[in-house]
Design a protein around this motif. Structure first.
Motif, PDB file in Angstrom:
ATOM      1  N   ARG A  60       4.223   8.508   7.149  1.00 31.92           N
ATOM      2  CA  ARG A  60       4.004   7.359   6.278  1.00 31.92           C
ATOM      3  C   ARG A  60       2.779   6.557   6.691  1.00 31.92           C
ATOM      4  O   ARG A  60       2.155   5.876   5.863  1.00 31.92           O
ATOM      5  CB  ARG A  60       5.247   6.468   6.284  1.00 31.92           C
ATOM      6  CG  ARG A  60       5.153   5.265   5.349  1.00 31.92           C
ATOM      7  CD  ARG A  60       6.297   4.289   5.563  1.00 31.92           C
ATOM      8  NE  ARG A  60       6.134   3.081   4.775  1.00 31.92           N
ATOM      9  CZ  ARG A  60       6.720   1.927   5.059  1.00 31.92           C
ATOM     10  NH1 ARG A  60       7.511   1.832   6.114  1.00 31.92           N
ATOM     11  NH2 ARG A  60       6.523   0.861   4.290  1.00 31.92           N
ATOM     12  N   MET A  61       2.418   6.638   7.980  1.00 37.06           N
ATOM     13  CA  MET A  61       1.287   5.856   8.463  1.00 37.06           C
ATOM     14  C   MET A  61      -0.010   6.259   7.755  1.00 37.06           C
ATOM     15  O   MET A  61      -0.922   5.442   7.595  1.00 37.06           O
ATOM     16  CB  MET A  61       1.128   6.021   9.979  1.00 37.06           C
ATOM     17  CG  MET A  61       0.068   5.122  10.596  1.00 37.06           C
ATOM     18  SD  MET A  61       0.264   3.355  10.211  1.00 37.06           S
ATOM     19  CE  MET A  61       1.782   3.002  11.120  1.00 37.06           C
ATOM     20  N   SER A  64      -0.216   4.176   4.800  1.00 38.95           N
ATOM     21  CA  SER A  64      -0.394   2.779   5.200  1.00 38.95           C
ATOM     22  C   SER A  64      -1.845   2.483   5.551  1.00 38.95           C
ATOM     23  O   SER A  64      -2.391   1.430   5.197  1.00 38.95           O
ATOM     24  CB  SER A  64       0.510   2.459   6.395  1.00 38.95           C
ATOM     25  OG  SER A  64       1.877   2.590   6.038  1.00 38.95           O
ATOM     26  N   LYS A  97      -3.052 -11.604   5.427  1.00 36.13           N
ATOM     27  CA  LYS A  97      -1.850 -10.847   5.784  1.00 36.13           C
ATOM     28  C   LYS A  97      -0.595 -11.393   5.127  1.00 36.13           C
ATOM     29  O   LYS A  97       0.353 -10.645   4.872  1.00 36.13           O
ATOM     30  CB  LYS A  97      -1.673 -10.828   7.305  1.00 36.13           C
ATOM     31  CG  LYS A  97      -2.683  -9.958   8.035  1.00 36.13           C
ATOM     32  CD  LYS A  97      -2.427  -9.929   9.531  1.00 36.13           C
ATOM     33  CE  LYS A  97      -3.384  -8.992  10.248  1.00 36.13           C
ATOM     34  NZ  LYS A  97      -3.164  -8.962  11.705  1.00 36.13           N
ATOM     35  N   ASN A 102       0.571  -8.313   0.444  1.00 35.40           N
ATOM     36  CA  ASN A 102       0.476  -7.816   1.813  1.00 35.40           C
ATOM     37  C   ASN A 102       1.652  -8.177   2.703  1.00 35.40           C
ATOM     38  O   ASN A 102       2.008  -7.424   3.616  1.00 35.40           O
ATOM     39  CB  ASN A 102      -0.802  -8.361   2.478  1.00 35.40           C
ATOM     40  CG  ASN A 102      -2.065  -7.949   1.764  1.00 35.40           C
ATOM     41  OD1 ASN A 102      -2.095  -6.947   1.063  1.00 35.40           O
ATOM     42  ND2 ASN A 102      -3.121  -8.728   1.923  1.00 35.40           N
ATOM     43  N   SER A 104       4.789  -8.567   4.690  1.00 27.82           N
ATOM     44  CA  SER A 104       5.935  -7.690   5.010  1.00 27.82           C
ATOM     45  C   SER A 104       5.784  -6.268   4.474  1.00 27.82           C
ATOM     46  O   SER A 104       6.755  -5.510   4.474  1.00 27.82           O
ATOM     47  CB  SER A 104       7.250  -8.291   4.458  1.00 27.82           C
ATOM     48  OG  SER A 104       7.490  -9.563   5.020  1.00 27.82           O
ATOM     49  N   SER A 105       4.598  -5.901   4.013  1.00 27.99           N
ATOM     50  CA  SER A 105       4.429  -4.545   3.487  1.00 27.99           C
ATOM     51  C   SER A 105       3.169  -3.843   3.978  1.00 27.99           C
ATOM     52  O   SER A 105       3.129  -2.621   4.082  1.00 27.99           O
ATOM     53  CB  SER A 105       4.419  -4.563   1.947  1.00 27.99           C
ATOM     54  OG  SER A 105       3.265  -5.205   1.445  1.00 27.99           O
ATOM     55  N   ARG A 107       0.720  -2.339   6.538  1.00 22.13           N
ATOM     56  CA  ARG A 107       0.995  -1.776   7.858  1.00 22.13           C
ATOM     57  C   ARG A 107      -0.256  -1.108   8.440  1.00 22.13           C
ATOM     58  O   ARG A 107      -1.259  -0.986   7.765  1.00 22.13           O
ATOM     59  CB  ARG A 107       2.111  -0.718   7.761  1.00 22.13           C
ATOM     60  CG  ARG A 107       3.363  -1.187   7.083  1.00 22.13           C
ATOM     61  CD  ARG A 107       4.315  -0.025   6.797  1.00 22.13           C
ATOM     62  NE  ARG A 107       4.957   0.499   8.007  1.00 22.13           N
ATOM     63  CZ  ARG A 107       4.776   1.727   8.481  1.00 22.13           C
ATOM     64  NH1 ARG A 107       3.959   2.567   7.861  1.00 22.13           N
ATOM     65  NH2 ARG A 107       5.409   2.135   9.566  1.00 22.13           N
ATOM     66  N   GLY A 108      -0.146  -0.697   9.690  1.00 14.54           N
ATOM     67  CA  GLY A 108      -1.220   0.053  10.322  1.00 14.54           C
ATOM     68  C   GLY A 108      -2.098  -0.761  11.237  1.00 14.54           C
ATOM     69  O   GLY A 108      -3.050  -0.233  11.836  1.00 14.54           O
ATOM     70  N   GLU A 110      -1.533  -2.014  14.149  1.00 14.87           N
ATOM     71  CA  GLU A 110      -1.476  -1.581  15.551  1.00 14.87           C
ATOM     72  C   GLU A 110      -2.323  -0.333  15.774  1.00 14.87           C
ATOM     73  O   GLU A 110      -2.923  -0.163  16.851  1.00 14.87           O
ATOM     74  CB  GLU A 110      -0.022  -1.324  15.964  1.00 14.87           C
ATOM     75  CG  GLU A 110       0.858  -2.571  15.989  1.00 14.87           C
ATOM     76  CD  GLU A 110       1.352  -2.968  14.612  1.00 14.87           C
ATOM     77  OE1 GLU A 110       1.127  -2.194  13.648  1.00 14.87           O
ATOM     78  OE2 GLU A 110       1.945  -4.062  14.488  1.00 14.87           O
ATOM     79  N   ASN A 240      13.877  -4.824   1.031  1.00 20.56           N
ATOM     80  CA  ASN A 240      13.004  -4.031   1.897  1.00 20.56           C
ATOM     81  C   ASN A 240      13.430  -2.576   2.024  1.00 20.56           C
ATOM     82  O   ASN A 240      12.816  -1.822   2.796  1.00 20.56           O
ATOM     83  CB  ASN A 240      12.912  -4.677   3.281  1.00 20.56           C
ATOM     84  CG  ASN A 240      12.168  -6.005   3.251  1.00 20.56           C
ATOM     85  OD1 ASN A 240      11.190  -6.156   2.533  1.00 20.56           O
ATOM     86  ND2 ASN A 240      12.650  -6.972   4.007  1.00 20.56           N
TER      87      ASN A 240
END
Length: 326
Positions: A60-61, A64, A97, A102, A104-105, A107-108, A110, A240
């Motif tokens: 999934r990343m 993201s 953010k 954006n 809570s949805s 990602r990426g 990190e 979620n």
């Protein structure tokens, strides 16, 4: 006989189109695929290695990181692909953010932090966060079996972000076809390019809150498909809970997304709008039957998107930490 003149609105749209084209051309003219060839020759291989690892750990990343690039580029003309989406809120400013599209949805972050840290150890202060995001998006698509494209480099990082611009510029999943066409047209994209870019929904997942209304209230949806989704997404609560945007092959970058639309199995309202008896039906049909045509057009549209008003030259900065300004 009075001379014919262009109606004011049409003249405005024409001039706006010329302006956007000029901005894109000027921006891309200052970018180069070999920008880091001498200053940080290991940059691209470092990004690819990190992305491959992240996607291998969590497929999934890939989606993201692709979405992160889109949400960075699409904010507005003065804050294009400039890494503004990566900035954390501060005591005095609200960044992007926490914008509705954006919060809570997205990602990426990190993964981008990891890449930035690795590159800073190789060549400090050279590679921008904006360029890392752009390359990571390309490498994510490739990692999931999709097309590659040449990412032009040399972007610099913004020193500011805009919550209001993120809220108003990123297309919502509730948009109808006319709204989608308008949102992409405002950025200089044709309806065909809009359909191609929407094909990114062949990977990734969406939260229940983004498709809840569709599966309970809309009629242009396959009944068995809607019923299966209701098990994951109750009429109230479960905001979620996740469902694949493409239930056929959610971790493969292919053209199944368009085939799903033909069967009224688009997850989001905005997805199904591309095949709803309107002007984009023919393009959906074309992409559903020709994978190469889709991937070629998608790659070209991604290059165009990556060149939307980049900060170059002496503008902006090269952030040491992608989450905050230097």
């Amino acid at each position: 006989m009075a001379s014919k003149s262009c109606p004011p609105f049409k003249k405005f749209k024409f001039l706006l189109g010329l302006f956007l084209l000029l901005v894109i051309k000027l921006g891309s003219a200052q970018l180069s695929s070999t920008f880091y060839a001498t200053t940080c020759p290991q940059a691209l291989s470092t990004i690819k290695s990190a992305v491959d690892s992240a996607v291998s750990n969590e497929a999934r990343m890939g989606a993201s990181l692709l979405r992160l690039h889109f949400h960075d580029c699409f904010v507005n003309a003065s804050l294009g692909c400039d890494g503004s989406v990566l900035l954390d809120d501060t005591a005095n400013t609200k960044g992007e953010k926490t914008a509705v599209p954006n919060n809570s949805s997205l990602r990426g972050f990190e993964v981008i932090d990891t890449i930035k840290s690795q590159i800073e150890s190789l060549c400090p202060g050279v590679v921008s966060c904006a360029d890392i995001v752009a390359v990571a998006a390309r490498d994510s698509v490739v990692a999931l079996g999709g097309p590659s494209w040449t990412v032009l480099l040399g972007r610099r990082d913004s020193t500011s972000a805009s919550l209001s611009a993120a809220n108003s510029n990123i297309p919502a999943p509730t948009l109808n076809l006319s709204g989608l066409i308008s949102a992409f047209s405002n950025k200089g994209f044709t309806a065909k390019e809009m359909v191609a870019l929407s094909g990114s929904h062949t990977i990734g997942q969406a939260r229940c809150t983004t498709f809840q209304t569709r599966i309970y209230n809309e009629t242009n949806i396959d009944s068995s498909f809607a019923a299966s989704l209701r098990g994951k997404c109750p009429s109230t609560g479960g905001d979620n809970n996740l469902s694949p945007l493409d239930t056929t092959s959610p971790t493969s970058f292919d053209n199944a997304y368009f085939k799903n639309l033909q069967s009224q199995k688009g997850l989001l309202h905005s997805d199904q709008q591309l095949f709803s008896g309107g002007s984009t039906d023919a393009q959906v049909n074309a992409y559903s039957s020709n994978l190469r045509s889709f991937t070629t057009d998608f790659a070209n549209a991604m290059v165009k998107m990556g060149n939307l008003s980049p900060l170059t030259g002496t503008s902006g900065q090269i952030r040491t930490n992608c989450r905050k300004t230097n």
